[in-house]
Design a protein around this motif. Structure first.
Motif, short mmCIF file in Angstrom:
data_model
loop_
_atom_site.label_atom_id
_atom_site.label_comp_id
_atom_site.label_asym_id
_atom_site.label_seq_id
_atom_site.Cartn_x
_atom_site.Cartn_y
_atom_site.Cartn_z
N GLN A 1 28.37 7.42 42.12
CA GLN A 1 28.61 6.72 40.98
C GLN A 1 29.78 5.55 41.15
N LYS A 2 30.65 5.71 42.03
CA LYS A 2 31.35 4.63 42.53
C LYS A 2 30.58 3.38 43.15
N ILE B 1 27.32 2.99 42.93
CA ILE B 1 26.24 2.04 41.66
C ILE B 1 27.13 1.34 40.84
N SER B 2 28.36 1.64 40.51
CA SER B 2 29.37 0.77 39.75
C SER B 2 29.55 -0.53 40.26
N HIS B 3 29.32 -0.71 41.71
CA HIS B 3 29.55 -1.69 42.53
C HIS B 3 28.31 -2.46 42.69
N GLY B 4 27.14 -1.96 42.33
CA GLY B 4 25.98 -2.65 42.21
C GLY B 4 24.94 -2.19 43.04
N TYR C 1 34.62 -0.95 47.79
CA TYR C 1 35.24 0.44 47.57
C TYR C 1 36.64 0.41 47.64
#
Length: 141
Positions: free
Chosen positions: A11-12, A14-17, A78
């Motif tokens: 999820q982290k 994915i949150s960074h694209g 990250y």
């Protein structure tokens, strides 16, 4: 941090694209690269700067071996957006004695090691992030 570390890391990322380009997807679809990011998260959680550096080096070597060295930008992001990152930095204010005062707020109490990790990630991201992300986004089909 409830739930599995694997779900958290995915999820982290994915949150960074990472899910926006074919190259970015490698970080979550290539099992070895993904497990390297899990190792990075474990190092961040215990706030061990040496372990974080080692994990970033491993990620760099792994993505370089795939011919996708630009994916290291996601490791920098990250770290930059970890818990050691300030929630808010208030403007610098000159003090009466000519010094500078800066107030930094965090989401929770952070250790110097956590701040070091986040600051190192921010420094690397600011230095190399824009050009590396350009390469990531150039991989769009």
């Amino acid at each position: 941090m409830p739930g599995s570390i694997y779900g958290f890391v995915k999820q982290k990322l994915i949150s960074h694209g990472v899910d926006k380009t074919p190259d970015g997807l490698i970080t979550i679809t290539n099992q070895r690269v993904f497990l390297d990011f899990v190792r990075l998260e474990r190092a961040v959680r215990i706030a061990d700067f040496n372990a974080v550096q080692s994990a970033v080096k491993t990620i760099d070597e792994r993505v370089a071996s795939l011919g996708k060295r630009h994916l290291i930008v996601f490791a920098y992001m990250y770290l930059r957006f970890s818990d050691g990152t300030p929630k808010m930095t208030h403007a610098d204010v000159e003090t009466e004695d000519g010094g500078i005062s800066r107030l930094v707020e965090y989401r929770r109490a952070v250790t110097p090691e956590e701040r070091l990790i986040a600051d190192w990630g921010r420094l690397l991201d600011e230095r190399f992030g824009k050009s590396l992300l350009g390469l990531v986004y150039a991989s769009k089909p």
